[in-house]
Structures are given as structure tokens and as C-alpha cells.
Design a protein around this motif. Structure first.
Motif, PDB file in Angstrom:
ATOM      1  N   LEU A 143       0.603  -1.164   0.112  1.00  9.99           N
ATOM      2  CA  LEU A 143      -0.195   0.069  -0.143  1.00  9.99           C
ATOM      3  C   LEU A 143       0.872   1.240  -0.006  1.00  9.99           C
ATOM      4  O   LEU A 143       0.702   2.175  -0.676  1.00  9.99           O
ATOM      5  CB  LEU A 143      -0.815   0.204   1.164  1.00  9.99           C
ATOM      6  CG  LEU A 143      -2.125  -1.136   1.307  1.00  9.99           C
ATOM      7  CD1 LEU A 143      -2.698  -0.912   2.779  1.00  9.99           C
ATOM      8  CD2 LEU A 143      -3.141  -0.649   0.366  1.00  9.99           C
ATOM      9  N   ILE A 144       1.718   1.285   0.920  1.00  9.47           N
ATOM     10  CA  ILE A 144       2.727   2.190   1.044  1.00  9.47           C
ATOM     11  C   ILE A 144       3.414   2.710  -0.305  1.00  9.47           C
ATOM     12  O   ILE A 144       3.681   3.812  -0.743  1.00  9.47           O
ATOM     13  CB  ILE A 144       3.736   2.139   1.965  1.00  9.47           C
ATOM     14  CG1 ILE A 144       3.141   2.265   3.597  1.00  9.47           C
ATOM     15  CG2 ILE A 144       4.965   3.160   1.909  1.00  9.47           C
ATOM     16  CD1 ILE A 144       3.736   1.784   4.594  1.00  9.47           C
ATOM     17  N   ALA A 145       3.868   1.626  -1.051  1.00  8.10           N
ATOM     18  CA  ALA A 145       4.752   1.794  -2.253  1.00  8.10           C
ATOM     19  C   ALA A 145       3.904   2.302  -3.292  1.00  8.10           C
ATOM     20  O   ALA A 145       4.438   3.529  -3.890  1.00  8.10           O
ATOM     21  CB  ALA A 145       5.399   0.436  -2.657  1.00  8.10           C
ATOM     22  N   ARG A 146       2.676   1.779  -3.493  1.00 10.83           N
ATOM     23  CA  ARG A 146       1.910   2.427  -4.535  1.00 10.83           C
ATOM     24  C   ARG A 146       1.450   3.857  -4.249  1.00 10.83           C
ATOM     25  O   ARG A 146       1.191   4.747  -5.039  1.00 10.83           O
ATOM     26  CB  ARG A 146       0.423   1.516  -4.506  1.00 10.83           C
ATOM     27  CG  ARG A 146       0.733   0.355  -5.337  1.00 10.83           C
ATOM     28  CD  ARG A 146      -0.635  -0.478  -5.515  1.00 10.83           C
ATOM     29  NE  ARG A 146      -1.578  -0.616  -4.557  1.00 10.83           N
ATOM     30  CZ  ARG A 146      -1.487  -1.665  -3.860  1.00 10.83           C
ATOM     31  NH1 ARG A 146      -0.571  -2.786  -4.183  1.00 10.83           N
ATOM     32  NH2 ARG A 146      -2.165  -2.085  -2.597  1.00 10.83           N
ATOM     33  N   ALA A 147       1.176   4.248  -2.758  1.00 13.77           N
ATOM     34  CA  ALA A 147       0.708   5.467  -2.525  1.00 13.77           C
ATOM     35  C   ALA A 147       1.872   6.597  -2.568  1.00 13.77           C
ATOM     36  O   ALA A 147       1.620   7.520  -3.129  1.00 13.77           O
ATOM     37  CB  ALA A 147       0.266   5.405  -1.008  1.00 13.77           C
ATOM     38  N   LEU A 148       3.162   6.060  -2.227  1.00 11.38           N
ATOM     39  CA  LEU A 148       4.128   7.108  -2.362  1.00 11.38           C
ATOM     40  C   LEU A 148       4.523   7.325  -3.944  1.00 11.38           C
ATOM     41  O   LEU A 148       4.939   8.418  -4.176  1.00 11.38           O
ATOM     42  CB  LEU A 148       5.620   6.402  -1.679  1.00 11.38           C
ATOM     43  CG  LEU A 148       5.724   6.370  -0.482  1.00 11.38           C
ATOM     44  CD1 LEU A 148       6.891   5.633   0.131  1.00 11.38           C
ATOM     45  CD2 LEU A 148       5.746   7.842   0.175  1.00 11.38           C
TER      46      LEU A 148
ATOM     47  N   THR B  23      16.823   5.123  -0.472  1.00  7.98           N
ATOM     48  CA  THR B  23      15.667   4.613   0.566  1.00  7.98           C
ATOM     49  C   THR B  23      14.234   4.936  -0.069  1.00  7.98           C
ATOM     50  O   THR B  23      13.337   3.910  -0.182  1.00  7.98           O
ATOM     51  CB  THR B  23      15.680   5.568   1.896  1.00  7.98           C
ATOM     52  OG1 THR B  23      16.900   5.021   2.447  1.00  7.98           O
ATOM     53  CG2 THR B  23      14.531   5.087   2.783  1.00  7.98           C
ATOM     54  N   LEU B  24      14.275   5.891  -0.587  1.00 10.84           N
ATOM     55  CA  LEU B  24      12.646   6.074  -1.389  1.00 10.84           C
ATOM     56  C   LEU B  24      12.516   5.574  -2.599  1.00 10.84           C
ATOM     57  O   LEU B  24      11.372   4.917  -2.682  1.00 10.84           O
ATOM     58  CB  LEU B  24      12.778   7.790  -1.861  1.00 10.84           C
ATOM     59  CG  LEU B  24      11.528   8.091  -2.623  1.00 10.84           C
ATOM     60  CD1 LEU B  24      10.189   7.963  -1.587  1.00 10.84           C
ATOM     61  CD2 LEU B  24      11.325   9.519  -3.143  1.00 10.84           C
ATOM     62  N   SER B  25      13.540   5.067  -3.354  1.00  6.57           N
ATOM     63  CA  SER B  25      13.641   4.035  -4.426  1.00  6.57           C
ATOM     64  C   SER B  25      13.091   2.689  -3.982  1.00  6.57           C
ATOM     65  O   SER B  25      12.021   2.132  -4.446  1.00  6.57           O
ATOM     66  CB  SER B  25      14.901   3.955  -4.977  1.00  6.57           C
ATOM     67  OG  SER B  25      14.780   2.977  -5.892  1.00  6.57           O
ATOM     68  N   GLN B  26      13.772   2.356  -2.717  1.00  7.20           N
ATOM     69  CA  GLN B  26      13.145   0.971  -2.358  1.00  7.20           C
ATOM     70  C   GLN B  26      11.741   0.860  -1.708  1.00  7.20           C
ATOM     71  O   GLN B  26      11.333   0.112  -2.058  1.00  7.20           O
ATOM     72  CB  GLN B  26      14.239   0.598  -0.942  1.00  7.20           C
ATOM     73  CG  GLN B  26      15.549   0.303  -1.480  1.00  7.20           C
ATOM     74  CD  GLN B  26      16.504  -0.050  -0.166  1.00  7.20           C
ATOM     75  OE1 GLN B  26      16.249   0.536   0.734  1.00  7.20           O
ATOM     76  NE2 GLN B  26      17.625  -0.720  -0.373  1.00  7.20           N
ATOM     77  N   LEU B  27      11.265   2.067  -1.116  1.00  7.42           N
ATOM     78  CA  LEU B  27      10.279   2.180  -0.685  1.00  7.42           C
ATOM     79  C   LEU B  27       8.908   1.943  -1.717  1.00  7.42           C
ATOM     80  O   LEU B  27       8.114   1.241  -1.939  1.00  7.42           O
ATOM     81  CB  LEU B  27       9.803   3.415   0.018  1.00  7.42           C
ATOM     82  CG  LEU B  27      10.597   3.500   1.402  1.00  7.42           C
ATOM     83  CD1 LEU B  27      10.380   4.655   2.406  1.00  7.42           C
ATOM     84  CD2 LEU B  27      10.187   2.163   2.489  1.00  7.42           C
ATOM     85  N   GLU B  28       9.224   2.910  -2.693  1.00  9.16           N
ATOM     86  CA  GLU B  28       8.378   2.842  -3.999  1.00  9.16           C
ATOM     87  C   GLU B  28       8.468   1.452  -4.683  1.00  9.16           C
ATOM     88  O   GLU B  28       7.403   1.293  -5.196  1.00  9.16           O
ATOM     89  CB  GLU B  28       8.809   3.909  -5.001  1.00  9.16           C
ATOM     90  CG  GLU B  28       8.484   5.096  -4.477  1.00  9.16           C
ATOM     91  CD  GLU B  28       8.448   6.428  -5.567  1.00  9.16           C
ATOM     92  OE1 GLU B  28       8.751   6.080  -6.688  1.00  9.16           O
ATOM     93  OE2 GLU B  28       8.455   7.694  -5.281  1.00  9.16           O
TER      94      GLU B  28
ATOM     95  N   ASN C 237      11.627  -1.065   4.337  1.00  4.49           N
ATOM     96  CA  ASN C 237      11.201  -1.364   5.679  1.00  4.49           C
ATOM     97  C   ASN C 237      11.170  -0.176   6.287  1.00  4.49           C
ATOM     98  O   ASN C 237      11.917  -0.107   7.381  1.00  4.49           O
ATOM     99  CB  ASN C 237      11.995  -2.561   6.314  1.00  4.49           C
ATOM    100  CG  ASN C 237      11.066  -3.190   7.271  1.00  4.49           C
ATOM    101  OD1 ASN C 237      10.111  -3.005   7.589  1.00  4.49           O
ATOM    102  ND2 ASN C 237      11.728  -3.950   8.099  1.00  4.49           N
ATOM    103  N   PRO C 238      10.232   0.792   6.389  1.00  4.09           N
ATOM    104  CA  PRO C 238      10.692   2.251   6.796  1.00  4.09           C
ATOM    105  C   PRO C 238      10.046   2.242   8.044  1.00  4.09           C
ATOM    106  O   PRO C 238       9.305   1.444   8.782  1.00  4.09           O
ATOM    107  CB  PRO C 238       9.769   3.006   5.982  1.00  4.09           C
ATOM    108  CG  PRO C 238       8.653   2.121   5.650  1.00  4.09           C
ATOM    109  CD  PRO C 238       9.152   0.548   5.278  1.00  4.09           C
ATOM    110  N   SER C 239      10.597   3.215   9.147  1.00  8.41           N
ATOM    111  CA  SER C 239      10.143   3.686  10.147  1.00  8.41           C
ATOM    112  C   SER C 239       9.346   4.715  10.152  1.00  8.41           C
ATOM    113  O   SER C 239       9.039   5.225   9.155  1.00  8.41           O
ATOM    114  CB  SER C 239      11.130   4.056  11.130  1.00  8.41           C
ATOM    115  OG  SER C 239      11.905   5.493  10.778  1.00  8.41           O
ATOM    116  N   LEU C 240       8.481   4.740  11.321  1.00  6.81           N
ATOM    117  CA  LEU C 240       7.440   5.830  11.301  1.00  6.81           C
ATOM    118  C   LEU C 240       7.862   7.111  11.231  1.00  6.81           C
ATOM    119  O   LEU C 240       7.299   7.926  10.302  1.00  6.81           O
ATOM    120  CB  LEU C 240       6.833   5.923  12.701  1.00  6.81           C
ATOM    121  CG  LEU C 240       5.653   6.777  13.165  1.00  6.81           C
ATOM    122  CD1 LEU C 240       4.544   6.462  12.357  1.00  6.81           C
ATOM    123  CD2 LEU C 240       5.552   6.884  14.573  1.00  6.81           C
ATOM    124  N   GLU C 241       8.974   7.425  11.419  1.00  2.04           N
ATOM    125  CA  GLU C 241       9.590   8.772  11.319  1.00  2.04           C
ATOM    126  C   GLU C 241      10.221   9.090   9.990  1.00  2.04           C
ATOM    127  O   GLU C 241       9.913  10.000   9.207  1.00  2.04           O
ATOM    128  CB  GLU C 241      11.097   8.920  12.163  1.00  2.04           C
ATOM    129  CG  GLU C 241      10.811   9.021  13.550  1.00  2.04           C
ATOM    130  CD  GLU C 241      10.507   7.791  13.987  1.00  2.04           C
ATOM    131  OE1 GLU C 241      10.065   7.850  15.373  1.00  2.04           O
ATOM    132  OE2 GLU C 241      10.777   6.676  13.649  1.00  2.04           O
TER     133      GLU C 241
END
Length: 192
Positions: A17-22, A46-51, A56-60
Motif C-alpha cells: 500500500l505504501i509503495a503504491r501511495a508514495l 531509501t525512497l526508491s526501495q520504498l516505492e 522497511n521504513p520507520s514511522l519517522e
């Protein structure tokens, strides 16, 4: 490591969900990956991995990206179409702080046209959760369900117990620090 919860069935790994939303929100904003990473203070890798759904991101990290994209945090975890949902205690899409024993479970995202998000908070004594200012106009409402906590603006936090309620501006530095084991609360972010 305090990161996204992966054991809360049926909400396994909300990273998809996070990957698609970002990706969606970055493209909507017309920003490059490098620009979003710079604004959020995170590495472009980091952003590339998340997208790509492999991070595996932290809340911050997620909050910083939301501020950079000027979107409410809940937009990263919100399900698509509205439906009846029951979230049992301890279940739901959860994110954890990298700085303290603090977990937030999204209970309800703000639907189109509405501007509020509801979270279930679980926190333990230790270093508190210090939050940077959110977008201008955000107001936070907290009701303590169990335990005790120091909650509010960083300059004037208030000690609260079960059943106590506080509202404070979320667009200034603010804190949530559990004073007793098993502290639980409901947090409503109001975007005005």
C-alpha cells in the motif's frame, strides 16, 4: 528494529500500500524521486526501495515523506474503496517508531471530502515519541484508554490518565511519552 509490523493478520506487510501511495503521490505532485528525498531528508535509494515495495521504513521516515509530499500520513495506509471494517485490538496496519517503544495502528483514514484520521496508539515507558510539526492547521485529539502518558505540545505537555482527553496543535513540535506499562490511546488527527 522498530519498523512496519508484519505479523498483524489479516493486514500483512502494508508496504505494498505504501509503495503504491508514495509513487502515486510523488507523481501527482510532479516531483522527482530526488526532490522528494531531499525535502524529506532521506536517501534517494531509501525512497526508491520504498516505492518498489522492498523497503522497511520507520514511522519517522514515513512522516518525513508525507510532510515532503504535503499529504496526510493516513494516505499511505488507507484502503481503496469504503467498506465495513472491524479491527480487533492489536491488529491492523501498524507502524513503529525507530526512536521509542511506540506503535500506531491506522483505524480509519479520512475519506475524500473529510479531513480526519483515527489511530490506535500503544506505548510503553521509555524515551517518548517526539514529533516534528505536521502540515499547517493540523489539530491532534488524544483520549487515553489505559495507563498514563505525558501528551501535548513539546513546550507544555500534560499528564493524562484513563478517560482523559486533550486537543493541541499538531503543527508545532509535540510529544507522547508513556508513563506506565500498557499505555493505550486513541489519536485523531484533524486536518483543517
Amino acid at each position: 528494529m522498530n519498523t512496519l509490523a508484519e505479523d498483524a493478520a489479516p493486514f500483512r506487510a502494508p508496504i505494498e500500500l505504501i509503495a503504491r501511495a508514495l509513487r502515486r503521490e510523488r507523481v501527482r505532485a510532479g516531483l522527482s524521486m530526488g526532490e522528494v528525498a531531499r525535502r524529506a531528508g532521506v536517501a534517494k535509494s531509501t525512497l526508491s526501495q520504498l516505492e518498489s515495495g522492498t523497503g522497511n521504513p520507520s514511522l519517522e521516515t514515513l512522516w518525513a515523506l508525507c510532510v515532503a509530499l504535503e499529504i496526510p500520513f493516513s494516505r499511505l495506509l488507507a484502503p481503496g474503496r469504503p467498506e465495513t471494517r472491524v479491527i480487533r485490538a492489536g491488529q491492523g496496519p501498524a507502524v513503529h517508531s525507530a526512536e521509542s517503544d511506540y506503535q500506531a495502528i491506522l483505524l480509519s483514514a479520512s475519506p475524500p471530502g473529510a479531513r480526519r484520521d483515527v489511530y490506535n496508539i500503544a506505548a510503553e515507558p521509555g524515551p517518548g515519541r517526539s514529533s516534528d510539526p505536521h502540515m499547517p492547521g493540523v489539530l491532534e485529539h488524544v483520549v487515553i484508554g489505559a495507563g498514563r502518558a505525558l501528551v501535548g505540545t513539546a513546550e507544555e505537555p500534560v499528564e493524562l490518565g484513563p478517560g482523559d482527553y486533550i486537543a493541541y496543535p499538531g503543527d508545532v513540535p509535540h510529544v507522547f511519552r508513556a508513563l506506565e506499562a500498557g499505555t493505550r490511546a486513541v489519536l485523531v488527527l484533524e486536518h483543517v
